[in-house]
Every structure is written in C-alpha cells, then in structure tokens.
Design a protein around this motif. Sequence first.
Motif, short mmCIF file in Angstrom:
data_model
loop_
_atom_site.label_atom_id
_atom_site.label_comp_id
_atom_site.label_asym_id
_atom_site.label_seq_id
_atom_site.Cartn_x
_atom_site.Cartn_y
_atom_site.Cartn_z
N TYR A 1 -11.53 -5.57 0.82
CA TYR A 1 -10.94 -5.47 2.16
C TYR A 1 -9.63 -4.68 2.14
O TYR A 1 -9.21 -4.17 3.19
N PHE A 2 -8.98 -4.57 1.00
CA PHE A 2 -7.74 -3.78 0.93
C PHE A 2 -7.99 -2.31 1.23
O PHE A 2 -7.06 -1.57 1.58
N LEU A 3 -9.25 -1.86 1.11
CA LEU A 3 -9.57 -0.47 1.43
C LEU A 3 -9.44 -0.19 2.92
O LEU A 3 -9.36 0.97 3.33
N LYS A 4 -9.42 -1.23 3.73
CA LYS A 4 -9.26 -1.05 5.18
C LYS A 4 -7.83 -0.64 5.53
O LYS A 4 -7.58 -0.12 6.62
N HIS A 5 -6.90 -0.88 4.61
CA HIS A 5 -5.49 -0.58 4.85
C HIS A 5 -5.19 0.84 4.38
O HIS A 5 -5.41 1.18 3.21
N ASN B 1 -2.45 2.72 3.74
CA ASN B 1 -1.51 2.99 2.65
C ASN B 1 -2.07 2.59 1.29
O ASN B 1 -1.77 3.22 0.27
N THR B 2 -2.87 1.54 1.28
CA THR B 2 -3.51 1.14 0.01
C THR B 2 -4.52 2.18 -0.43
O THR B 2 -4.51 2.64 -1.58
N LEU B 3 -5.40 2.57 0.48
CA LEU B 3 -6.39 3.57 0.13
C LEU B 3 -5.73 4.89 -0.26
O LEU B 3 -6.16 5.56 -1.20
N ALA B 4 -4.67 5.26 0.46
CA ALA B 4 -3.97 6.51 0.16
C ALA B 4 -3.40 6.48 -1.25
O ALA B 4 -3.37 7.52 -1.94
N SER B 5 -2.99 5.31 -1.70
CA SER B 5 -2.42 5.20 -3.06
C SER B 5 -3.49 5.37 -4.14
O SER B 5 -3.17 5.60 -5.30
N PHE B 6 -4.76 5.26 -3.77
CA PHE B 6 -5.86 5.50 -4.71
C PHE B 6 -6.29 6.96 -4.71
O PHE B 6 -7.10 7.35 -5.55
N SER C 1 -6.11 11.80 4.54
CA SER C 1 -5.41 11.68 5.82
C SER C 1 -5.75 10.35 6.49
O SER C 1 -6.80 9.75 6.26
N SER C 2 -4.85 9.88 7.32
CA SER C 2 -5.08 8.63 8.06
C SER C 2 -6.24 8.79 9.03
O SER C 2 -6.98 7.83 9.29
N GLU C 3 -6.45 10.02 9.55
CA GLU C 3 -7.56 10.26 10.48
C GLU C 3 -8.91 10.11 9.78
O GLU C 3 -9.83 9.47 10.31
#
Length: 727
Positions: free
Chosen positions: A542-546, A548-553, A564-566
């Motif tokens: 579920y952290f992948l829904k966030h 900033n967390t996904l961006a850090s990966f 991108s957030s989009e």
Amino acid sequence: MLLLSRKIFSLRVLNHKICGKRNKYIVLLPEIPPDTAENNPLLRNSSIPPFSELTTEKCVNAIGKLVIEYESGIHHMDQKLYDSEIERNIQNIILPLDRLSGPLDFAWGAFKILYTVRRNDSIADAYIRLHPRIIKAKREKFLSTSIYQAFKELKENEKQFTEPVQRIINKHLLESRLSGMDLSDKAYRHFQSIMRKLDTHRQNYKGKLMEVTSKFSQDLEFSDVKNFPRDLLKLVALDPSNASKGPWRLTLDPHAYEQFLKYCDNRLSRWNVYYANNVRASSTSGQDLNNSIEIEEIRHQRSELARVLGYKSFAEMSMSTKMAGSIENVLEMLTTLHIKSQDSTFKEIRELQDFANKNGFHDSLQLWDIPYYQRLHKEELFNIDDDVVRQYFPLQAVLEGVFNLCQNLFNITIKECDEKIEAWHADVKFYKIFDASGKEIASFYLDPYSRSEEKLSGSLMEIGRNRSDVIGSDPLAYLIFNFHPPAFGKPSLLSFDDLKLFMKRFGHLLQHSLTTIPYNEVAGLTNLEWDVVNVCPFVMSYFLKHYNTLASFSKHVDSGKTISSELHEQLIKRDMYMNGLKLTQELYLCALDLEMYSGKDFWLNVTKKVWAEYMPFAYEKDTAQPCSFPEIFSDNYPAAYFSNLWAEMIAADVFSAFEEAGLDDDENLQIMGHRFRDTFLSLGGGCHPGEIFRQFRGRDPSTDALLVNLGLSTKHHSQFKVNTQSV
C-alpha cells in the motif's frame, strides 16, 4: 484414563513395537544414511548453506538422516515423559521440541530452494518423494500421547507463562485435538477412515479436473489472434519461434485463458472458451470425469470429520485456526462489504456497457465480454505505456528505495554482504539486516531474475531458518522472483505489477526477519493464523499508493529522473479500475466456500443461491464452477478461501493508521513505523492476531478502510466490530 492413553498410544505410534506393559519399546527405523557432518554440508551447524557443495544425493541423505533423528527424538521424548515423573515445564517440554526442529527445518529449506531454482528431474523426483515424508515427520509430535498429556498439564498453569509460551501450548493442544488425540479407540479408527476416504476423493477430484483441462484445445484463426500481444502470441503458437505465422492453438492454461478473453475480438470464440472453462469436470464432461460426486463426498467426509471432533460443521472447525474466530464474523465482513460496494459495482458495469455500446457492441455485456471491454476501456481512460513505466524502476534503484523506507520506518539497516557467499547462481546476492545498535539480526538471499530453463515461475519468500534462542539461530530467508534479467546493456526494469509483488514478498521477509519471539514454534510467520499471513505484505504494497514513497524508488534508467506525480496518479487509478466487480467476484467465492462447508444442500443448489445473492449477472445454464474450484475441494483452502480478503481488510485498516499519522510527516511516520514493527513484525505467531491488531490500532477492525483503499468509498463510516479474542 491411563489405560485409555496406553491404548491410544498403541494405535498411533506406528513405528513403535510395544513390549510388556509399555514401560519399554523398540523404535523400528529404516536404514540410516551413513553421511556425517564431515562429508555432508547440510549436517553441519553452519550459518548459511554451502550451496556449491550440495548435490541431490547429499540433500536426500542429510534430510533422510535428520527426519529419522527428528522422529527418534520425538519418540525418545514421549518415552521419557511416560516413564518418569519429570517436571512438566518449559525446559523439559517446549525447549526440546525447539531443538529438534531446527536442523531439519534448515536442511529442508535449503533443498526446497534448490527444487525451486535449480529444477531438474533428479531434484524434482527427490522433492516429490521427500515432501510427504517431511509432513508426516512434523506431525509426529502432535500424535504423541505423553507429549499431549504434558501440554495439558502445562495448560493448567498457563497464567504463569509468557504469552508466546501460552500460544505454543494452545496451538499444540489444538493441533493434537484436530489430529484426533481426544478420541476413543473406536472414534479414532473412524477418524482415520474418514481421512483416508477424504484423501481418495480429493485425489479423484484433482485427477478428473486435470484430465478434462488437458483435453481441451481450440484452433485459432488469424482473426482471433490479430491483436494479441507478442507474449500471448508465443503462448498459443505451436511453434513459439515463429509465432506470427501460426498455426495457433489455445488450451485452458490459466494465463493463456485469461489473456485470451482480454484480447480476442471474436465474441463467439470468447464464449466458447469461457463456457469450456466453466463446465470442466461437470456433467458435460461425461460420467467418468464428472466431479459432482467427488464434491458431495468431500463435503460429507469433512462434515463427518468435524462432527467426530466435536464441531457443528467443517466451517466452524476451520475457524478454530483463524483470526476471524467464527463464521458469523466472516459473513458479517462479506455482507458489509457487499452492501457498501454494490452501488459502485453497478455504476462500473453501466459505464463499461456505455463504453461498449459506443464502440459498436449492441448486446448486454456478459462475463465473457467483461475482460475484453475492460482492456479497451482502460486503454482509453489511462493510455499508459508499461514499457515507459519500466524505465523508471531499475531493480537497484528499487532496492535502495525499499531499504531506505525500512530504515526510516523500522530503524533497521539492510546491506549487501561484502564477503563472498556461496549461492546457487551468479545473479544471487546475499544481504544482512542490522538493528539500530548495528547488531546483525537476520539475513536473506535475493534471486531476482527469471531462468526459464531451470527456475520455477512465480515468486516466493521461503524460510531458511527461524529465530530460536534455544539453539541460537537468527532468521534466514530466500527471496525469489522472476523479473526480466538485464538485457541490451540495461539493468532489470520493473513494471508497476512487479513493484507490488516485490513489496508483498518483502512484507513476508520483514515479518520473518524482525521477530523478537525466542521460540521457533511461533517466531515470525510460523504458526500464524492463515487469515493474517498476508497482512504485512498488503501493508507494504500500500505504500506504493503514496507518491513520495514511489518516487523514492524511481530513477529513470537514462535520465535519472523520478516518476512524475501525474503518471503515478494514473497508475493508481488504473490499478483501482473496476475494483467493485473484482471485489464482488471475490465475495461470491468466499461466501460459496463457507456455504459449502456450513450447510448440507446439494452443491448446485448452494451455488445458484449464493450466485443470486452476490453476482450482478444471470447464472449461465450448464456452468458448474465448483467442479473446477480446486482451492476449496482438493487443495488447502476449504472453508478458508476468505483468508486473503480478511488479510486485505486488516491491512487496509492498519495502513489507514499510517495515513492518519501523515505519510509526509517524517516524525509521526516513524512513530507509526516503530509501532508496526513492535506489534505485527515483532510478535508474529507469538501473540493472537486480534490482540496484535488492538495493540496497534487501539480498537477492533473495520471494513471501511478497505472500501476506501479500493476506491469504493471516500470516507470512513462505522466500525465493524469483530470479537477475535483467542480461539
């Protein structure tokens, strides 16, 4: 009572020859392999298996010897408890069992991994031969009258013990009771007869289903395959090396079947394949291959099994090993989710119908149409190129991101081992996990890439060794995936589905590795209730829904940019697409399973009744889905199919606590991470999961978080109260 115990003992310990009044016995053992610690590495007390030295012969000999030693140890312990008045305490009962398990579990874990990653006929044959032997050996401790009586005596004084010890006591007593240890001689003989009949009918069910499935094939025309993606085209081509030219033939291989329904333009072909899949092993398959009688026999034998063991139904018996605790709790969850998701589900179907009509479809959508139009609709709505997404997730960047997340949340450090470690392939890496003080607390192997010639498909986290303070062992694990290997000068690139899979398996790894429970029997994932085994995996995914967390990966393979957030928002929306219908189908299967093992109506009547209650489509004549539902009839989920959905509900509620703390609030997020580590990750099987949830959340579970997580609700409503106190 003593005389009864002696009679039961004589029936159940099949390897014993009873002498005189049973104050002595001889253990009759097969020939013990001559291997020793000097010539067989799996018999050494090493920290990690020396894989370069392992051969099939050495594995078989080591495991054979350890099985015999394990069984001999159980029988010796049984005799000692029977013949002497030794004190019934942790030192004399629980700790010896912990010592016996460690060496066998370690060797079997290593061999199991070789079976997974170095597949050949020799290893496969040995694994198939040894697997039932291991299961039988591990059941021995539950079939010992003396050990069972000793645990009963421990139970009388359980309040003086820690909670993990109480869990070991209660779980041993429950497993022994479910193995028939409380039954009279006559009842136990009936119990054994039921188990034999049940095994026969399960095998019959599986055999008929496999035969019918293997017989189906459908030749495909170019018009059927013209829009197939390359991977699907290769899957159905008779010559995969010349896939584009055909000929093509479809079977009921699950992956090919699901993909076919998504990509085949020909509605009649889709219906034919859908129909063939859903009438497998039913009356349409002929009398000899009809699973109808097997279903009723399996249900009857399981009902009789439950009755003999003192339960009203097999479903009630199943609940004795689940967090849910009662049929009523599960049904309340299913009903609540169904009622609260119905509007969203009907809305989804209407929107898909409108889309299909706009694209030239002039009929009502049926289940064999849904996957096809879902694919087209998703492509129009989201227009995501998965190859573009992969560019943002090189495996090394993902690993660094996940390791950093774990450091921030759980105050642990994960480092690749600097020393040369023996593994089964050059691609395998070895990692160590350290706590805040720098102490090594666990380790794991990572085998990330597919090797079709020798490695089984799929992914898993396999236990190599449990934590046990008794024998001084720290957790060891094997993390196995089948990601695309590096190619054309680029590293392995992960899709969004790969990321979800990785996070789920990493959730299992964390729960296994961060346990603080000192006993092998309830450390980490061991003896965890089935319906909470997947809680930590879901939470981590579920952290992948966030964003900033996904961006850090993420780190684009060429530019180094983060996603991108989009694009992240589009990925999440696509992931939640038509979750209402997915949930409805899952609710139907869960309810069907429970009803099969709660009531006595004929299986087809049960199916039609449950279908009418849950499914938003008419029941198709001749379809007989239970005849091809091995999970609940021949496999391991009878009256337990709800377990994954229950785990998802618990996990959604747990993750909502992280959201409430603020996923971008580092200080509060760390507090919540430490609480999660100190409860779910630390306590594992050493505490009842209902109590663990209350320690973490301060209340009982709610279905509302799951509905929000699935995109089927935008707010929390009322709590779903569940009494999940110890079973």
